[in-house]
Design a protein around this motif. Structure first.
Motif, PDB file in Angstrom:
ATOM      1  N   ARG A 182     -19.819   4.783   6.921  1.00  0.00           N
ATOM      2  CA  ARG A 182     -19.215   5.520   7.691  1.00  0.00           C
ATOM      3  C   ARG A 182     -17.608   4.986   8.106  1.00  0.00           C
ATOM      4  O   ARG A 182     -17.664   3.867   8.060  1.00  0.00           O
ATOM      5  CB  ARG A 182     -20.133   5.635   8.968  1.00  0.00           C
ATOM      6  N   LYS A 183     -16.690   5.905   8.097  1.00  0.00           N
ATOM      7  CA  LYS A 183     -15.551   5.641   8.254  1.00  0.00           C
ATOM      8  C   LYS A 183     -15.170   5.892   9.798  1.00  0.00           C
ATOM      9  O   LYS A 183     -15.460   6.932  10.306  1.00  0.00           O
ATOM     10  CB  LYS A 183     -14.373   6.194   7.193  1.00  0.00           C
ATOM     11  N   LEU A 184     -13.860   5.297  10.535  1.00  0.00           N
ATOM     12  CA  LEU A 184     -13.391   5.602  11.744  1.00  0.00           C
ATOM     13  C   LEU A 184     -12.758   6.957  11.753  1.00  0.00           C
ATOM     14  O   LEU A 184     -12.693   7.354  12.694  1.00  0.00           O
ATOM     15  CB  LEU A 184     -12.864   4.483  12.210  1.00  0.00           C
ATOM     16  N   GLY A 185     -12.029   7.181  10.551  1.00  0.00           N
ATOM     17  CA  GLY A 185     -10.925   8.219  10.334  1.00  0.00           C
ATOM     18  C   GLY A 185      -9.758   8.019  11.481  1.00  0.00           C
ATOM     19  O   GLY A 185      -9.361   8.944  12.222  1.00  0.00           O
ATOM     20  N   ILE A 186      -9.319   6.843  11.357  1.00  0.00           N
ATOM     21  CA  ILE A 186      -8.184   6.600  12.280  1.00  0.00           C
ATOM     22  C   ILE A 186      -6.932   6.311  11.351  1.00  0.00           C
ATOM     23  O   ILE A 186      -7.138   5.950  10.462  1.00  0.00           O
ATOM     24  CB  ILE A 186      -8.302   5.517  13.305  1.00  0.00           C
ATOM     25  N   PRO A 187      -5.730   6.526  12.017  1.00  0.00           N
ATOM     26  CA  PRO A 187      -4.541   6.005  10.983  1.00  0.00           C
ATOM     27  C   PRO A 187      -4.613   4.769  10.696  1.00  0.00           C
ATOM     28  O   PRO A 187      -5.116   3.718  11.597  1.00  0.00           O
ATOM     29  CB  PRO A 187      -3.402   6.229  11.914  1.00  0.00           C
ATOM     30  N   GLY A 188      -4.256   4.341   9.343  1.00  0.00           N
ATOM     31  CA  GLY A 188      -4.324   2.867   8.985  1.00  0.00           C
ATOM     32  C   GLY A 188      -5.450   2.524   8.181  1.00  0.00           C
ATOM     33  O   GLY A 188      -5.274   1.406   7.515  1.00  0.00           O
ATOM     34  N   GLU A 189      -6.665   3.466   8.472  1.00  0.00           N
ATOM     35  CA  GLU A 189      -7.856   2.792   7.852  1.00  0.00           C
ATOM     36  C   GLU A 189      -7.913   2.589   6.334  1.00  0.00           C
ATOM     37  O   GLU A 189      -8.153   1.810   5.677  1.00  0.00           O
ATOM     38  CB  GLU A 189      -8.959   3.663   8.459  1.00  0.00           C
ATOM     39  N   ASP A 190      -7.109   4.163   5.842  1.00  0.00           N
ATOM     40  CA  ASP A 190      -6.977   3.828   4.355  1.00  0.00           C
ATOM     41  C   ASP A 190      -5.831   3.298   3.764  1.00  0.00           C
ATOM     42  O   ASP A 190      -5.812   2.621   2.742  1.00  0.00           O
ATOM     43  CB  ASP A 190      -7.240   5.232   3.795  1.00  0.00           C
ATOM     44  N   GLU A 191      -4.922   3.282   4.689  1.00  0.00           N
ATOM     45  CA  GLU A 191      -3.570   2.762   4.125  1.00  0.00           C
ATOM     46  C   GLU A 191      -3.483   1.253   3.968  1.00  0.00           C
ATOM     47  O   GLU A 191      -2.785   0.793   3.014  1.00  0.00           O
ATOM     48  CB  GLU A 191      -2.609   3.016   5.552  1.00  0.00           C
ATOM     49  N   PHE A 192      -4.475   0.441   4.699  1.00  0.00           N
ATOM     50  CA  PHE A 192      -4.263  -0.901   4.616  1.00  0.00           C
ATOM     51  C   PHE A 192      -5.394  -1.544   3.331  1.00  0.00           C
ATOM     52  O   PHE A 192      -5.954  -2.671   3.906  1.00  0.00           O
ATOM     53  CB  PHE A 192      -4.112  -1.646   5.953  1.00  0.00           C
ATOM     54  N   VAL A 193      -6.079  -0.494   2.991  1.00  0.00           N
ATOM     55  CA  VAL A 193      -7.134  -0.974   2.095  1.00  0.00           C
ATOM     56  C   VAL A 193      -6.346  -2.037   1.072  1.00  0.00           C
ATOM     57  O   VAL A 193      -5.377  -1.616   0.326  1.00  0.00           O
ATOM     58  CB  VAL A 193      -7.899   0.020   1.230  1.00  0.00           C
ATOM     59  N   GLY A 194      -7.003  -3.037   1.052  1.00  0.00           N
ATOM     60  CA  GLY A 194      -6.296  -4.133  -0.014  1.00  0.00           C
ATOM     61  C   GLY A 194      -5.257  -4.822   0.366  1.00  0.00           C
ATOM     62  O   GLY A 194      -4.561  -5.908   0.032  1.00  0.00           O
ATOM     63  N   ARG A 195      -4.873  -4.690   1.614  1.00  0.00           N
ATOM     64  CA  ARG A 195      -3.539  -5.552   2.573  1.00  0.00           C
ATOM     65  C   ARG A 195      -4.044  -5.813   4.005  1.00  0.00           C
ATOM     66  O   ARG A 195      -3.118  -5.645   4.598  1.00  0.00           O
ATOM     67  CB  ARG A 195      -2.706  -4.183   2.431  1.00  0.00           C
ATOM     68  N   GLY A 196      -5.238  -5.906   4.047  1.00  0.00           N
ATOM     69  CA  GLY A 196      -5.781  -6.290   5.355  1.00  0.00           C
ATOM     70  C   GLY A 196      -7.349  -5.883   5.757  1.00  0.00           C
ATOM     71  O   GLY A 196      -8.020  -6.394   6.663  1.00  0.00           O
ATOM     72  N   MET A 197      -7.581  -4.768   5.231  1.00  0.00           N
ATOM     73  CA  MET A 197      -8.773  -4.219   5.342  1.00  0.00           C
ATOM     74  C   MET A 197      -9.960  -5.005   4.782  1.00  0.00           C
ATOM     75  O   MET A 197      -9.706  -5.304   3.326  1.00  0.00           O
ATOM     76  CB  MET A 197      -9.078  -2.728   4.927  1.00  0.00           C
TER      77      MET A 197
END
Ligand SMILES: Cc1cc2nc3c(=O)[nH]c(=O)nc-3n(C[C@H](O)[C@H](O)[C@H](O)COP(=O)(O)OP(=O)(O)OC[C@H]3O[C@@H](n4cnc5c(N)ncnc54)[C@H](O)[C@@H]3O)c2cc1C
Length: 303
Positions: free
Chosen positions: A114-129
């Motif tokens: 399950r995802k949170l669906g919040i800003p940044g969650e997908d954007e930072f995959v590989g860059r901090g997630m």
């Protein structure tokens, strides 16, 4: 025209396919990913509870499944995008326009995180997630990190990260953690870990890399930002049933409802593995229920 279309090539779909092949059913497996294996590909810990085999991680066990099934009598298409399914008619239409028809369908689509669906969650995959503390821990050593979730997986990941990170902040919505006691005791006695109950992360923020989370805490006047370099989300799983939801009976969480023969509310449509909400969502159950569906179909078709 096939005897059986199997949707999903995790342990349940592969087990069903192996049995269908062995029982002489003309079978095609459709997998959306490039690789088969499903959740096994995100198991980074050793697997010691699947009878007969020990594996250092899910990928190793997946490789054994692939090796065993490569000469089996079924077809497998990967990278397949299904546009629509008509379960009553047993017809699957692919995004490419191709139309597939069968006598029976086995749904083996499993779960996704399950995802949170919040800003940044997908954007930072590989860059901090952080995908997995077991796998990525060394990469985040010396960093401040945030764990989101209040169950066993969140607690376990927080404890693993606390071995190498100076601060670990666990943020969860409930008043109390849902994790089992061995984990919660560990959290409360570990001086690196801070727990924020009744709190939510609203935003994950950064530029080139993840830099902070915005948190809302119960009782706080306004949300505040906390500097972290890593975030891991562990808020449970949800079933992959969107394609079928309006065509068969599902429970309130979206899982397929089945009979003791793994059959759904639509005749000759079966659901196997985690998507059917087994009491034990395990590789063993996935393999077992896949075999059951195949055998029921073979018996009905007189094979
Ligand atoms: C971190 C972790 C650790 C685990 N550790 C263990 C363990 O030690 N022991 C154990 O027994 N179990 C463990 N499990 C659970 C185990 O991995 C699952 O129970 C098992 O993978 C379920 O298999 P499945 O085939 O039902 O579903 P999945 O493994 O979820 O596979 C479903 C497949 O269907 C595909 N799919 C989904 N939708 C579509 C679509 N529309 N079209 C085509 N294909 C689709 C997916 O891409 C996927 O390949 C673990 C799980 C996780 C996440």
């Amino acid at each position: 025209m096939h005897d059986v279309l199997i949707i999903g090539a995790g342990p349940a779909g592969l087990s069903a396919a192996l049995w269908c092949g062995e029982l002489g059913l003309d079978t095609l497996v459709l997998e959306q990913n490039e690789e088969v294996g499903g959740q096994l590909l995100s198991v980074h810990n050793p697997i010691e509870n699947y009878l007969g085999v020990r594996a250092v991680n899910g990928r190793e066990l997946r490789d054994l499944f692939v090796e065993q099934t490569k000469d089996c009598d079924f077809d497998l298409w990967t990278n397949v995008e299904i546009a629509s399914v008509d379960l009553k008619a047993k017809r699957v239409i692919l995004r490419s326009g191709e139309e597939l028809q069968s006598i029976a369908v086995i749904i083996a689509t499993g779960l996704r995180r399950r995802k949170l669906g919040i800003p940044g969650e997908d954007e930072f995959v590989g860059r901090g997630m952080i995908e997995s503390a077991t796998r990525d821990r060394d990469q985040f050593a010396g960093n401040d990190v945030c764990v989101i979730g209040g169950g066993d997986a969140a607690a376990e990941n927080a404890l693993l990260l606390a071995e190498v990170c100076p601060t670990v902040t666990l943020v969860h919505r409930g008043k109390r953690l849902r994790a089992r006691r061995e984990f919660t005791e560990g959290l409360h006695t570990n001086h690196c870990i801070t727990v924020f109950p009744e709190s939510r992360v609203h935003r994950i923020i950064g530029n080139e890399h993840l830099e902070a989370v915005e948190i809302e805490r119960a009782g706080a006047i306004k949300p505040f930002q906390m500097a972290v370099q890593g975030v891991i989300v562990r808020i449970g799983f949800e079933p992959n049933t969107e394609l079928f939801r309006d065509q068969l009976e599902i429970d309130e969480q979206g899982y397929a409802i089945i009979t003791s023969q793994q059959e759904t509310s639509v005749k000759n449509v079966f659901a196997v593995g985690d998507v059917a909400n087994p009491l034990s969502p395990t590789i063993s159950s996935a393999a077992g229920t896949g075999a059951t569906a195949a055998r029921v179909i073979a018996a009905r078709l007189g094979r």
